[in-house]
Design an enzyme around this catalytic site. Sequence first.
Site, PDB file in Angstrom:
ATOM      1  N   GLU A  89       0.845  -1.197   0.000  1.00  0.00           N
ATOM      2  CA  GLU A  89       0.000   0.000   0.000  1.00  0.00           C
ATOM      3  C   GLU A  89       0.885   1.253   0.000  1.00  0.00           C
ATOM      4  OE1 GLU A  89      -2.527   1.422  -0.776  1.00  0.00           O
ATOM      5  OE2 GLU A  89      -4.126   1.318   0.699  1.00  0.00           O
ATOM      6  N   ASP A  90       0.435   2.270  -0.705  1.00  0.00           N
ATOM      7  CA  ASP A  90       1.208   3.515  -0.747  1.00  0.00           C
ATOM      8  C   ASP A  90       1.193   4.228   0.599  1.00  0.00           C
ATOM      9  OD1 ASP A  90      -1.509   4.106  -0.890  1.00  0.00           O
ATOM     10  OD2 ASP A  90      -1.387   5.279  -2.728  1.00  0.00           O
ATOM     11  N   PHE A 106      -1.040  16.366   3.162  1.00  0.00           N
ATOM     12  CA  PHE A 106      -1.443  15.638   1.957  1.00  0.00           C
ATOM     13  C   PHE A 106      -0.242  15.569   1.025  1.00  0.00           C
ATOM     14  CE2 PHE A 106      -3.300  14.950  -2.192  1.00  0.00           C
ATOM     15  CZ  PHE A 106      -4.168  13.909  -1.908  1.00  0.00           C
ATOM     16  N   ARG A 116       1.668  11.647 -10.002  1.00  0.00           N
ATOM     17  CA  ARG A 116       2.047  10.262  -9.683  1.00  0.00           C
ATOM     18  C   ARG A 116       3.463   9.953 -10.139  1.00  0.00           C
ATOM     19  NH1 ARG A 116      -2.518   7.448  -7.996  1.00  0.00           N
ATOM     20  NH2 ARG A 116      -4.490   7.958  -8.999  1.00  0.00           N
TER      21      ARG A 116
END
Length: 174
Positions: A97-98, A150, A163
Site C-alpha cells: 500500500e502507498d 497531503f 504520480r
Amino acid sequence: MSERIVTMISKEEIDKRVHELGAEISDHYRANPPVLVCVLKGSFVFAADLARAIDAPVRIDFLGMRSYGEGTESSGVVQITQDLSRPIAGEDVLIVEDIVDTGLTIAHLIDLFRTRAPRSVKVCALLHKPARAKVQVKVDYLGFTIEDRFVVGYGLDWAEKYRNLPYIGVVERS
Ligand code: 5GP
C-alpha cells in the site's frame, strides 16, 4: 494560482528504505515467497521498486481500490474497481500500500482477503499518517511515518496529477 511541490522525502531516501524493506521481506518469506498485492493506483511505483528489491520468486497481482474522490478528503467509501486475477487460498499475501491514512482501506482489504482463506495476510506500506487513524491496523513493514500533510509523488496523486514524481512532496499553492 500556481502550484509548486516541496520535497518531503527524497528519491535517495526512498530508494534506501525500499531496499531495506526488500531485504527484511526476503528474509521473512525465504521458505514461502508471498503474493504481492499492489493496491492500484497509488502503489504501482512502490510495488514495482519493492518487488525488485525482494530476493525471492514472488507472484504479483493487482487490486483496484478507490477511497478518495478528486479532493484530498476521504469519501469514507471504499470501492473495489478491479479484483485479483487469481485465488489467494493457501497463499501468503503481502498487501503493498502507498499510504495508510485513516486505515479504512487496509482494514477493509484485510477483512475481504481473510474470507478467501489465505495462509497469512501482512501489510507493507510506504507511508503512515498515525494522526489520522480511524481504525487501528497493524503495518508489518513500514517505510516512513509522516505528519498529517497531503502528499503526492512516487505513485500518489492529487486529482490524478504528480504520480510520476520520483520523490514524495507536498503541494504548495500561491
Ligand atoms: P485510508 O483508507 O487509509 O484513509 O486511505 C488510503 C488511501 O487514501 C491511500 O491508498 C491513498 O490512495 C489515499 N491517501 C491517503 N492520504 C493521502 C495523501 O496524503 N496523498 C494522496 N495522494 N493520497 C492519500
